[in-house]
Design a protein around this motif. Structure first.
Motif, PDB file in Angstrom:
ATOM      1  N   ASN A 109      -3.707  -2.721   5.685  1.00  0.00           N
ATOM      2  CA  ASN A 109      -2.809  -3.863   5.542  1.00  0.00           C
ATOM      3  C   ASN A 109      -2.490  -4.117   4.070  1.00  0.00           C
ATOM      4  OD1 ASN A 109      -3.122  -5.101   8.451  1.00  0.00           O
ATOM      5  ND2 ASN A 109      -5.163  -4.585   7.754  1.00  0.00           N
ATOM      6  N   GLU A 110      -1.464  -4.966   3.877  1.00  0.00           N
ATOM      7  CA  GLU A 110      -1.041  -5.410   2.551  1.00  0.00           C
ATOM      8  C   GLU A 110      -0.418  -4.246   1.779  1.00  0.00           C
ATOM      9  OE1 GLU A 110       0.127  -7.422  -0.419  1.00  0.00           O
ATOM     10  OE2 GLU A 110      -1.007  -8.561   1.066  1.00  0.00           O
ATOM     11  N   SER A 111       0.891  -4.327   1.520  1.00  0.00           N
ATOM     12  CA  SER A 111       1.635  -3.175   0.998  1.00  0.00           C
ATOM     13  C   SER A 111       1.057  -2.606  -0.296  1.00  0.00           C
ATOM     14  CB  SER A 111       3.103  -3.547   0.796  1.00  0.00           C
ATOM     15  OG  SER A 111       3.244  -4.617  -0.121  1.00  0.00           O
ATOM     16  N   ASN A 112       0.610  -3.466  -1.209  1.00  0.00           N
ATOM     17  CA  ASN A 112       0.045  -2.956  -2.467  1.00  0.00           C
ATOM     18  C   ASN A 112      -1.264  -2.194  -2.230  1.00  0.00           C
ATOM     19  OD1 ASN A 112       2.149  -4.157  -3.865  1.00  0.00           O
ATOM     20  ND2 ASN A 112       1.007  -6.036  -4.241  1.00  0.00           N
ATOM     21  N   LEU A 113      -2.087  -2.725  -1.328  1.00  0.00           N
ATOM     22  CA  LEU A 113      -3.348  -2.043  -1.013  1.00  0.00           C
ATOM     23  C   LEU A 113      -3.096  -0.751  -0.240  1.00  0.00           C
ATOM     24  CD1 LEU A 113      -5.573  -5.104   0.014  1.00  0.00           C
ATOM     25  CD2 LEU A 113      -5.391  -3.971  -2.225  1.00  0.00           C
ATOM     26  N   ILE A 114      -2.051  -0.766   0.584  1.00  0.00           N
ATOM     27  CA  ILE A 114      -1.699   0.456   1.322  1.00  0.00           C
ATOM     28  C   ILE A 114      -1.298   1.555   0.345  1.00  0.00           C
ATOM     29  CG2 ILE A 114      -0.010   1.477   2.895  1.00  0.00           C
ATOM     30  CD1 ILE A 114       0.100  -1.296   4.295  1.00  0.00           C
ATOM     31  N   ILE A 115      -0.456   1.224  -0.626  1.00  0.00           N
ATOM     32  CA  ILE A 115      -0.028   2.220  -1.615  1.00  0.00           C
ATOM     33  C   ILE A 115      -1.226   2.749  -2.383  1.00  0.00           C
ATOM     34  CG2 ILE A 115       1.230   2.487  -3.796  1.00  0.00           C
ATOM     35  CD1 ILE A 115       3.455   0.780  -2.594  1.00  0.00           C
ATOM     36  N   ALA A 116      -2.152   1.870  -2.758  1.00  0.00           N
ATOM     37  CA  ALA A 116      -3.352   2.316  -3.480  1.00  0.00           C
ATOM     38  C   ALA A 116      -4.177   3.266  -2.614  1.00  0.00           C
ATOM     39  CB  ALA A 116      -4.185   1.111  -3.899  1.00  0.00           C
ATOM     40  N   LYS A 117      -4.345   2.929  -1.342  1.00  0.00           N
ATOM     41  CA  LYS A 117      -5.128   3.779  -0.440  1.00  0.00           C
ATOM     42  C   LYS A 117      -4.461   5.136  -0.243  1.00  0.00           C
ATOM     43  CE  LYS A 117      -7.957   5.244   2.718  1.00  0.00           C
ATOM     44  NZ  LYS A 117      -9.334   5.674   2.369  1.00  0.00           N
ATOM     45  N   LEU A 118      -3.159   5.137   0.007  1.00  0.00           N
ATOM     46  CA  LEU A 118      -2.458   6.394   0.255  1.00  0.00           C
ATOM     47  C   LEU A 118      -2.353   7.242  -1.002  1.00  0.00           C
ATOM     48  CD1 LEU A 118       0.408   5.223   2.664  1.00  0.00           C
ATOM     49  CD2 LEU A 118      -1.877   6.086   3.224  1.00  0.00           C
ATOM     50  N   THR A 119      -2.251   6.603  -2.153  1.00  0.00           N
ATOM     51  CA  THR A 119      -2.252   7.339  -3.421  1.00  0.00           C
ATOM     52  C   THR A 119      -3.539   8.137  -3.560  1.00  0.00           C
ATOM     53  OG1 THR A 119      -0.813   5.729  -4.532  1.00  0.00           O
ATOM     54  CG2 THR A 119      -2.223   7.088  -5.933  1.00  0.00           C
ATOM     55  N   GLU A 120      -4.647   7.474  -3.248  1.00  0.00           N
ATOM     56  CA  GLU A 120      -5.954   8.146  -3.323  1.00  0.00           C
ATOM     57  C   GLU A 120      -6.090   9.223  -2.255  1.00  0.00           C
ATOM     58  OE1 GLU A 120     -10.720   7.000  -2.990  1.00  0.00           O
ATOM     59  OE2 GLU A 120      -9.179   5.499  -2.582  1.00  0.00           O
ATOM     60  N   HIS A 121      -5.679   8.899  -1.031  1.00  0.00           N
ATOM     61  CA  HIS A 121      -5.882   9.825   0.085  1.00  0.00           C
ATOM     62  C   HIS A 121      -5.069  11.105  -0.089  1.00  0.00           C
ATOM     63  CE1 HIS A 121      -6.874  10.916   4.257  1.00  0.00           C
ATOM     64  NE2 HIS A 121      -5.642  11.410   4.306  1.00  0.00           N
ATOM     65  N   PHE A 122      -3.820  10.966  -0.523  1.00  0.00           N
ATOM     66  CA  PHE A 122      -2.941  12.132  -0.612  1.00  0.00           C
ATOM     67  C   PHE A 122      -2.916  12.743  -2.012  1.00  0.00           C
ATOM     68  CE2 PHE A 122      -1.275   9.923   3.140  1.00  0.00           C
ATOM     69  CZ  PHE A 122      -1.201  10.973   4.037  1.00  0.00           C
ATOM     70  N   GLY A 123      -3.614  12.127  -2.955  1.00  0.00           N
ATOM     71  CA  GLY A 123      -3.692  12.688  -4.298  1.00  0.00           C
ATOM     72  C   GLY A 123      -2.366  12.711  -5.033  1.00  0.00           C
ATOM     73  N   VAL A 124      -1.502  11.725  -4.761  1.00  0.00           N
ATOM     74  CA  VAL A 124      -0.221  11.660  -5.458  1.00  0.00           C
ATOM     75  C   VAL A 124      -0.368  10.785  -6.692  1.00  0.00           C
ATOM     76  CG1 VAL A 124       1.122  12.076  -3.384  1.00  0.00           C
ATOM     77  CG2 VAL A 124       0.546   9.735  -4.010  1.00  0.00           C
ATOM     78  N   LYS A 125       0.467  11.055  -7.705  1.00  0.00           N
ATOM     79  CA  LYS A 125       0.336  10.314  -8.953  1.00  0.00           C
ATOM     80  C   LYS A 125       1.658  10.341  -9.699  1.00  0.00           C
ATOM     81  CE  LYS A 125      -2.432  10.130 -13.230  1.00  0.00           C
ATOM     82  NZ  LYS A 125      -2.650   8.687 -13.138  1.00  0.00           N
ATOM     83  N   ASP A 126       2.005   9.210 -10.292  1.00  0.00           N
ATOM     84  CA  ASP A 126       3.181   9.171 -11.159  1.00  0.00           C
ATOM     85  C   ASP A 126       2.819   9.791 -12.510  1.00  0.00           C
ATOM     86  OD1 ASP A 126       4.758   7.761  -9.281  1.00  0.00           O
ATOM     87  OD2 ASP A 126       3.852   5.863  -9.912  1.00  0.00           O
TER      88      ASP A 126
END
Length: 290
Positions: A109-126
């Motif tokens: 839940n919570e869009s900012n926390l979702i982005i943080a979780k998916l960033t970690e899970h999929f190893g994506v980075k700006d």
């Protein structure tokens, strides 16, 4: 019976409000029961590492009336993360929020926390420097914690009828109920946030200054940090698209067109890059989708 019919004829607004309230209460109670009883994932036969997103429906001119949902969905497209989207208003997370996602059977839940979780899970980075990361964080939080309250006040309080009329995914009675409830509820929300303790003109001016700050950060670049978009661009697009593409007369829209034309071009550029199916998706949830 005659007296009831006479009352109905003399008080159509009251009757509509009462009926709308009854419908809304039934929908709310049903949704709460469904949420409480749910013990497993909504998508039982899920694909491993595929994101199942639940977002607000679209209206004729925008894919999602939620800046947070539009931000998150644009971010998924930016990083080419496998996902599907369900757009309904009565599918809520365990916290009672939209948007939310499921990943490998787990709800987030919570869009900012979702982005943080998916960033970690999929190893994506700006690909940003530390200085750019700091600036991006500041811009994101400005949009999420002040700008949004400024333009939300217009659409949920000052022009609520025209705004809710764009919600063709809602039935007539529910829209009637929302006309009455949104202004009062949102007025309280912004008051306790703090921004609502100021005059309306001051609230709007805070939003204008945020928009100008974003315009200066963009400058003549294609995207906020150069030739390629980043997560910060998804945040900016999610909010600015609400102002430019929803057909109500936000004072922020006039300000953007007159004072920050670079942002207007930028929002169109983001839409063209990530949303070739924008028009198609914007028409998929009309006429009272549940």
């Amino acid at each position: 019976m005659d007296s009831l019919l006479n009352w109905w004829a003399k008080s159509p607004k009251t009757v509509t409000f009462v009926a709308s309230g009854a419908v809304a209460v039934c929908l709310w109670a049903t949704a709460r029961v469904v949420r409480r009883r749910r013990t497993g994932p909504r998508v039982a036969n899920y694909e491993k590492d595929k994101v199942y997103m639940f977002n607000f429906p679209s209206c004729r001119t925008i894919v999602s009336v939620s800046p947070f949902g539009l931000k998150l969905e644009t971010w998924l497209r930016l990083h080419k993360i496998p996902h599907t989207v369900t757009r309904k208003i009565m599918v809520w997370s365990q916290k009672g929020q939209i948007p939310f996602v499921e990943l490998n059977g787990q709800e987030y839940n919570e869009s900012n926390l979702i982005i943080a979780k998916l960033t970690e899970h999929f190893g994506v980075k700006d690909n940003l420097t530390d200085e750019q990361e700091g600036l991006a964080r500041g811009l994101e939080m400005m949009l999420e914690n002040q700008t949004v309250y400024s333009y939300f006040y217009y659409r949920y309080v000052e022009d609520v009828v025209n705004f809710i009329n764009t919600w063709e995914f809602c039935g007539y009675l529910l829209r009637q109920f929302l006309y009455f409830t949104f202004p009062r509820g949102y007025g309280k929300k912004v008051f306790y946030h703090g921004i609502g303790r100021n005059s309306v003109a001051e609230m709007y001016d805070m939003g204008f200054q945020d928009i100008m700050a974003l315009s200066r950060a963009l400058g003549n670049k294609q995207f906020l940090f150069g030739d390629e978009p980043t997560t910060a661009d998804c945040y900016a697009f999610g909010h600015l698209a609400q102002i430019l593409y929803i057909p109500i007369n936000y004072p922020h829209k006039k300000f953007m067109r007159e004072s920050t034309p670079n942002l207007c071009e930028y929002v169109d550029r983001m839409k063209e890059r990530f949303w070739p199916d924008w028009d198609k998706l914007s028409l998929e949830n009309l006429q009272g989708s549940p």
